[in-house]
Enzyme design. Structure first.
Site, PDB file in Angstrom:
ATOM      1  N   HIS A  24       0.847  -1.200   0.000  1.00 32.33           N
ATOM      2  CA  HIS A  24       0.000   0.000   0.000  1.00 32.33           C
ATOM      3  C   HIS A  24       0.880   1.247   0.000  1.00 32.33           C
ATOM      4  CE1 HIS A  24      -3.504   2.229   2.281  1.00 32.33           C
ATOM      5  NE2 HIS A  24      -2.968   2.974   1.331  1.00 32.33           N
ATOM      6  N   HIS A  26       1.261   4.991  -2.417  1.00 30.23           N
ATOM      7  CA  HIS A  26       0.758   5.827  -3.517  1.00 30.23           C
ATOM      8  C   HIS A  26       1.951   6.508  -4.186  1.00 30.23           C
ATOM      9  CE1 HIS A  26      -3.477   5.520  -2.201  1.00 30.23           C
ATOM     10  NE2 HIS A  26      -2.911   5.364  -1.018  1.00 30.23           N
ATOM     11  N   HIS A 204     -10.057   1.655  -0.234  1.00 31.61           N
ATOM     12  CA  HIS A 204      -9.724   2.299   1.040  1.00 31.61           C
ATOM     13  C   HIS A 204     -11.019   2.387   1.849  1.00 31.61           C
ATOM     14  CE1 HIS A 204      -5.964   3.478  -0.792  1.00 31.61           C
ATOM     15  NE2 HIS A 204      -5.608   4.226   0.225  1.00 31.61           N
ATOM     16  N   GLU A 207     -10.785   3.990   7.396  1.00 30.31           N
ATOM     17  CA  GLU A 207      -9.708   4.914   7.732  1.00 30.31           C
ATOM     18  C   GLU A 207     -10.373   6.119   8.417  1.00 30.31           C
ATOM     19  OE1 GLU A 207      -7.863   6.645   4.264  1.00 30.31           O
ATOM     20  OE2 GLU A 207      -6.050   7.236   5.345  1.00 30.31           O
ATOM     21  N   ASP A 285       1.981   3.862   3.038  1.00 31.04           N
ATOM     22  CA  ASP A 285       0.946   4.691   2.414  1.00 31.04           C
ATOM     23  C   ASP A 285       1.562   5.813   1.552  1.00 31.04           C
ATOM     24  OD1 ASP A 285      -1.656   5.399   1.805  1.00 31.04           O
ATOM     25  OD2 ASP A 285      -2.141   6.241   3.764  1.00 31.04           O
ATOM     26  N   ASP A 286       2.058   6.858   2.200  1.00 31.83           N
ATOM     27  CA  ASP A 286       2.644   8.008   1.484  1.00 31.83           C
ATOM     28  C   ASP A 286       3.960   8.380   2.179  1.00 31.83           C
ATOM     29  OD1 ASP A 286       0.302   8.681  -0.335  1.00 31.83           O
ATOM     30  OD2 ASP A 286      -0.668   8.810   1.624  1.00 31.83           O
TER      31      ASP A 286
HETATM   32  N1  ADE Z   1      -4.500   8.734  -1.236  1.00 33.04           N
HETATM   33  C1  ADE Z   1      -3.246   8.810  -0.803  1.00 33.04           C
HETATM   34  N2  ADE Z   1      -3.174   8.551   0.515  1.00 33.04           N
HETATM   35  C2  ADE Z   1      -4.446   8.305   0.929  1.00 33.04           C
HETATM   36  C3  ADE Z   1      -5.039   7.969   2.169  1.00 33.04           C
HETATM   37  N3  ADE Z   1      -4.309   7.840   3.289  1.00 33.04           N
HETATM   38  N4  ADE Z   1      -6.362   7.804   2.213  1.00 33.04           N
HETATM   39  C4  ADE Z   1      -7.107   7.923   1.114  1.00 33.04           C
HETATM   40  N5  ADE Z   1      -6.604   8.224  -0.089  1.00 33.04           N
HETATM   41  C5  ADE Z   1      -5.278   8.411  -0.184  1.00 33.04           C
HETATM   42 ZN    ZN Z   2      -3.658   4.810   0.842  1.00 33.61          ZN
END
Ligand code: ADE
Ligand code: ZN
Length: 334
Positions: A24, A26, A204, A207, A285-286
């Site tokens: 996961h 992006h 997703h 969250e 994630d990021d």
């Molecule tokens: N796109 C990138 N990071 C995200 C996240 N944490 N939640 C939803 N969409 C995303």
């Molecule tokens: Zn994500």
């Protein structure tokens, strides 16, 4: 916090050299802050004039602030070559962490929205991923992505692009963005089409939304995996459904704190989910926007009290949840 046990300490000593899977990530969110500043400085009034301006927005605010940060990062990507630069940041990160298998969300919906041509961006990214794979023997699988708040139409557009010219690297299709914006049920037709295209359906959920959002995703979309999903822990019946359906969760503890999906002072339920029998793996994630690494994610869970066995389970669940496990998975057992 009690000191880590000898077993946990030895897990972290070996961690760097172990093959790892990350499910996961992006692409835009993997941008290195230095790349972001370099790309932003081309504008007369740069959104990110220096590293301090990036730092000031990392982990500051809530989900809306995070979505605004993500949008601003995307605004700095003005050409396919910029996407190639981000892809290079991503593969460097994978090398540094010895991640041998990665599933990466690439979003044609975002790419078209910022005015770029999908085919051109894909042609810019592919040689970076291929070069990395050939040089390292590692694997990158792409997950196409659309943005929940842009509705089924945007999602169908992504599928149309893929149908018109399939990219062999793609194994799944996911929905990101604001899960509270459009109900999962409205994407039923999209997800039927995803399955017809032999792509794994991903979403997703859980969250920002509660356990009911995970339940709706399971009932309406039948996902092969859920991104985040940690809010399922609020409802034992939803946890039981995840266990029964064997739906893996890719959980990103640092992201959840940075975006206030997890409230300050709240305990992350990642271990409770694992102990209940849910197939949990960990991801960043990021990583460029949350200043995190996979090691930091594992450390966060160790601080919650994970045993060495539980950390091992989280590590191997990364490979077990993979859409295209190959020899990289076997290498983790050596
Ligand atoms: N796109 C990138 N990071 C995200 C996240 N944490 N939640 C939803 N969409 C995303
Ligand atoms: Zn994500």
């Amino acid at each position: 916090m009690p000191p880590f046990s000898p077993g946990v300490r030895s897990f972290f000593r070996a961690f760097g050299a172990r093959p790892k899977a990350e499910l996961h990530l992006h692409l835009e969110g993997a941008i290195a802050p230095s790349t972001l500043v370099r790309l932003a400085r081309r504008f007369r009034e740069p959104l990110f004039p220096d590293l301090a301006s990036v730092r000031a927005r990392q982990g500051a605010g809530d989900f809306r602030d995070f979505l605004a940060l993500y949008r601003d990062v995307c605004r700095c990507l003005k050409a396919p070559a910029d996407y190639a630069a981000v892809a290079r940041d991503l593969v460097r990160r994978l090398s540094r962490e010895n991640i041998t298998y990665a599933e990466v969300y690439v979003s044609p919906a975002v790419i078209e929205r910022i005015g770029l041509d999908w085919a051109a961006v894909r042609s810019a990214i592919e040689p970076v991923f291929l070069g990395f794979e050939r040089a390292s023997g590692r694997r990158i699988v792409v997950l196409l992505d659309s943005v929940r708040q842009w509705g089924p139409e945007a999602a169908n557009r992504v599928l149309e692009l893929h149908e018109g010219s399939p990219w062999p690297r793609v194994a799944g299709f996911g929905l990101g963005g604001d899960e509270s914006s459009v109900p999962a049920g409205e994407f039923r037709g999209v997800f039927d089409r995803v399955r017809r295209l032999s792509l794994a359906p991903l979403v997703h959920a859980g969250e920002w939304g509660g356990a009911e959002s995970v339940a709706a995703a399971l009932d309406d979309l039948g996902p092969a995996r859920i991104a985040h999903g940690f809010r399922a822990a609020e409802d034992p019946s939803v946890v039981a459904a995840l266990v029964r359906l064997r739906t893996p969760l890719d959980i990103c503890p640092t992201s959840n704190s940075a975006t206030r999906a997890l409230l300050p002072g709240e305990r992350h339920p990642v271990l409770e989910l694992l102990r209940a029998g849910v197939r949990v793996s960990l991801s960043t994630d990021d990583p460029g926007l949350f200043r995190t690494t996979l090691r930091k994610e594992f450390l966060a869970v160790a601080r919650l009290g994970a045993t060495a066995r539980e950390l091992e389970a989280l590590l191997s669940n990364g490979f077990r949840g993979a859409l295209r496990p190959g020899r990289q998975a076997a290498r983790t057992r050596s």
